[in-house]
Design an enzyme around this catalytic site. Structure first.
Site, PDB file in Angstrom:
ATOM      1  N   GLN A  48      18.500  13.361   8.421  1.00  0.00           N
ATOM      2  CA  GLN A  48      19.254  13.245   9.670  1.00  0.00           C
ATOM      3  C   GLN A  48      20.749  13.325   9.397  1.00  0.00           C
ATOM      4  O   GLN A  48      21.487  14.014  10.113  1.00  0.00           O
ATOM      5  CB  GLN A  48      18.922  11.928  10.386  1.00  0.00           C
ATOM      6  CG  GLN A  48      17.579  11.910  11.092  1.00  0.00           C
ATOM      7  CD  GLN A  48      17.523  12.790  12.334  1.00  0.00           C
ATOM      8  OE1 GLN A  48      18.534  13.245  12.848  1.00  0.00           O
ATOM      9  NE2 GLN A  48      16.310  13.045  12.807  1.00  0.00           N
ATOM     10  N   ARG A  76      24.566  11.421  -7.082  1.00  0.00           N
ATOM     11  CA  ARG A  76      23.198  11.368  -6.578  1.00  0.00           C
ATOM     12  C   ARG A  76      22.965  12.463  -5.543  1.00  0.00           C
ATOM     13  O   ARG A  76      23.886  13.159  -5.126  1.00  0.00           O
ATOM     14  CB  ARG A  76      22.921   9.980  -5.985  1.00  0.00           C
ATOM     15  CG  ARG A  76      22.899   8.880  -7.035  1.00  0.00           C
ATOM     16  CD  ARG A  76      22.568   7.535  -6.418  1.00  0.00           C
ATOM     17  NE  ARG A  76      22.621   6.464  -7.399  1.00  0.00           N
ATOM     18  CZ  ARG A  76      22.519   5.175  -7.099  1.00  0.00           C
ATOM     19  NH1 ARG A  76      22.352   4.802  -5.830  1.00  0.00           N
ATOM     20  NH2 ARG A  76      22.580   4.254  -8.048  1.00  0.00           N
ATOM     21  N   ASP A 108      16.491   2.413   7.634  1.00  0.00           N
ATOM     22  CA  ASP A 108      16.514   1.153   8.383  1.00  0.00           C
ATOM     23  C   ASP A 108      16.752  -0.061   7.496  1.00  0.00           C
ATOM     24  O   ASP A 108      17.535  -0.950   7.842  1.00  0.00           O
ATOM     25  CB  ASP A 108      15.185   0.956   9.135  1.00  0.00           C
ATOM     26  CG  ASP A 108      15.026   1.921  10.300  1.00  0.00           C
ATOM     27  OD1 ASP A 108      16.050   2.363  10.845  1.00  0.00           O
ATOM     28  OD2 ASP A 108      13.875   2.233  10.665  1.00  0.00           O
ATOM     29  N   LYS A 109      16.057  -0.114   6.370  1.00  0.00           N
ATOM     30  CA  LYS A 109      16.119  -1.323   5.551  1.00  0.00           C
ATOM     31  C   LYS A 109      17.496  -1.527   4.918  1.00  0.00           C
ATOM     32  O   LYS A 109      17.812  -2.619   4.460  1.00  0.00           O
ATOM     33  CB  LYS A 109      15.029  -1.309   4.474  1.00  0.00           C
ATOM     34  CG  LYS A 109      15.215  -0.271   3.379  1.00  0.00           C
ATOM     35  CD  LYS A 109      14.096  -0.336   2.352  1.00  0.00           C
ATOM     36  CE  LYS A 109      12.780   0.079   2.947  1.00  0.00           C
ATOM     37  NZ  LYS A 109      11.714   0.247   1.946  1.00  0.00           N
ATOM     38  N   GLN A 110      18.325  -0.491   4.902  1.00  0.00           N
ATOM     39  CA  GLN A 110      19.675  -0.609   4.347  1.00  0.00           C
ATOM     40  C   GLN A 110      20.721  -0.978   5.394  1.00  0.00           C
ATOM     41  O   GLN A 110      21.869  -1.265   5.054  1.00  0.00           O
ATOM     42  CB  GLN A 110      20.085   0.710   3.682  1.00  0.00           C
ATOM     43  CG  GLN A 110      19.233   1.110   2.492  1.00  0.00           C
ATOM     44  CD  GLN A 110      19.643   2.458   1.919  1.00  0.00           C
ATOM     45  OE1 GLN A 110      20.731   2.956   2.190  1.00  0.00           O
ATOM     46  NE2 GLN A 110      18.765   3.052   1.125  1.00  0.00           N
ATOM     47  N   HIS A 132      18.704   5.273  15.413  1.00  0.00           N
ATOM     48  CA  HIS A 132      17.527   4.442  15.663  1.00  0.00           C
ATOM     49  C   HIS A 132      18.035   3.024  15.826  1.00  0.00           C
ATOM     50  O   HIS A 132      18.903   2.580  15.068  1.00  0.00           O
ATOM     51  CB  HIS A 132      16.536   4.542  14.499  1.00  0.00           C
ATOM     52  CG  HIS A 132      15.267   3.772  14.699  1.00  0.00           C
ATOM     53  ND1 HIS A 132      14.598   3.728  15.903  1.00  0.00           N
ATOM     54  CD2 HIS A 132      14.535   3.005  13.844  1.00  0.00           C
ATOM     55  CE1 HIS A 132      13.506   2.983  15.776  1.00  0.00           C
ATOM     56  NE2 HIS A 132      13.454   2.527  14.539  1.00  0.00           N
TER      57      HIS A 132
END
Length: 493
Positions: A48, A76, A108-110, A132
């Site tokens: 995204q 990275r 999301d978890k970050q 989101h």
């Protein structure tokens, strides 16, 4: 922090769940002008992040990427993607203070860690964007009061956002403004310009809410979009092998069958998908779909209830804190399934029509799953337009990922949140389908064509009426009118 939705009273909850307005094309007459000349910094350069950024730059906006220092130092993948595409890349401290709009497109978890790191750096009166709303709604992140918080949520994977834009089109998109963070009343203007920059306004934009987007998105991805496809793939493959079918043929029929079947769904809804079957097969698929709905109705409702209450997010976040132990275990188990390890079948030819003729059970699963997901969302207070986009509309896009590299690819492309919910659903649904549906199958339901039978005209008429008059077909016909430019999605050409 605590679940934002659960802090609202019932009236507020119903109001937020029911936010859904299809916007007129004229409302986007100003295009991207509101963001022209402003600095936009995207955090994260995944699917995204990169593809939205490319579209926005091509729309004339000033885009840069802020990454963690280690991502830059170690070069990275996120750093390489942004750099190779000619974007300015810098650390948070370098770029965030200059931004008028910061867009958080990390997983999301970050989000909580990212927000904690960047909020002190965001300048007074700037805006923060999401694609989101889980961090705002489920985690209950509180954003500084001077910051405007908006969302632009394309209803497809990031790669498709780019491909449709390059065609001069776009993908259907939800936009929203967080009611707790719109100090200058500019949130809607920011979201509209951002959506226009991605091309979403050409395919249709729903003005929604963070709450409605999150609750409907979670429901769709857990059930029909991912969970049903995973459960169906595993169960159908095992049945074909039990019936003595060639593993390579069985693998190919399932891998590419979902994509072929849902291509018809995309172009003409459940009606067209069912019309691709012979009359005998259509009647059988309809009957099977009703059986499947009866057996899985409780599971769809349980997932919706757990999403609304916040129980799903609570359990998932516990797994985050536990190093994704369950997610990684379920991912490994999926990788060891018979379907995932089936021969590729590259030399086996299956015609487009054969996918329908030999996949009557798969058609029934699609019909049952789409209707159950849609009906359950609408019963919960989510508007039909949102429920359509989060069920039927996205299904061909997810099926396309299975066609590429089976369930592995699907679970790589979707978010970790979607993957976790997928396993929760599929791990329960697959045994139910195997126990309650598979033993009832008849010759022609899977792996071979349905034998021709004498057709009762009145029964066929009534079945056709039931298919065409389902509410998802009525709203789908209206919404697809905005997407007449949709291209065929196919891995096979």
């Amino acid at each position: 922090m605590g679940n934002y939705f659960n802090t609202l009273n019932l009236r507020q909850q119903l109001d937020q769940l029911g936010r859904c307005r299809f916007m007129e094309r004229e409302e986007f007459a100003d295009g991207v002008n509101f963001l022209k000349g402003k600095k936009i910094v995207i955090i994260g350069c995944g699917a995204q992040g990169l593809n939205q950024g490319l579209n926005m730059r091509d729309s004339g906006l000033d885009i840069a990427y802020a990454l963690r220092p280690e991502a830059i130092e170690e070069k990275r993948a996120s750093f390489q993607r942004a750099s190779e595409n000619g974007f300015v890349v810098g650390a948070y401290q370098q770029l965030i203070p200059t931004a008028d709009l910061v867009i958080n497109l990390t997983p999301d978890k970050q989000h909580s860690k990212v927000v904690a790191d960047v909020m002190p750096l965001i300048k007074q009166g700037a805006a923060l964007g999401y694609s989101h709303g889980l961090n705002i709604v489920e985690v209950g992140e509180k954003i500084r009061q001077d910051i405007t918080v908006v969302m632009v949520a394309p209803k497809c994977p990031g790669t498709e956002v780019r491909e449709e834009f390059k065609r001069g089109f776009g993908v259907p998109t939800l936009i929203a403004v967080h009611p707790e963070n719109d100090p200058k009343g500019e949130g809607l203007a920011i979201a509209k310009a951002w959506a226009a920059a991605t091309g979403g306004h050409r395919a249709g934009v729903l003005e929604s809410s963070f709450v409605a987007e999150v609750k409907s998105d979670l429901m769709g991805e857990q059930t029909i979009l991912c969970g049903m496809l995973q459960a169906g793939s595993l169960v159908c493959y095992d049945k074909l092998i039990a019936d003595g079918k060639d593993p390579a043929y069985a693998g190919k029929l399932i891998q590419y069958g979902w994509e072929t079947i849902t291509e018809a769904l995309k172009q003409g809804g459940i009606t067209l998908m069912m019309d691709r079957l012979s009359n005998s097969a259509k009647l059988r698929a309809f009957s099977l779909s009703e059986q499947i709905k009866e057996k899985l109705d409780f599971l769809f409702k349980k997932h919706m209830d757990d999403i609304i209450s916040g129980e799903f997010s609570r359990v998932m976040m516990e797994d985050w804190a536990n190093g994704d132990a369950n997610l990684l275990k379920w991912r490994e188990q999926t990788g060891k399934t018979a379907f995932e390890n089936a021969p590729k079948g590259e030399n086996i030819k299956i015609s487009e029509q054969e996918y329908f003729d030999h996949g009557v059970l798969m058609v029934a699963m699609v019909k049952a799953g789409v209707e159950l997901a849609f009906d359950t969302m609408v019963e919960t207070g989510i508007y039909e337009e949102s429920a359509y986009y989060e069920s039927l509309h996205e299904l061909p896009l997810i099926a396309n990922t299975i066609a590429r590299k089976r369930l592995y690819e699907m679970n790589v492309v979707i978010s970790d949140t979607a993957e976790y919910g997928n396993y929760l659903f599929a791990n329960v649904a697959a045994p139910i389908l195997a126990k309650e549906i598979i033993p009832t199958l008849k010759r022609g339901d899977l792996g071979e064509s349905t034998p021709a039978t004498e057709i009762d005209n009145i029964l066929l008429r009534d079945v056709n009426d039931a298919i065409r008059q389902h509410p998802i077909e009525l709203i789908g016909q209206e919404l697809r009118g905005y997407m007449t430019d949709m291209k065929r999605i196919s891995s096979q050409g």
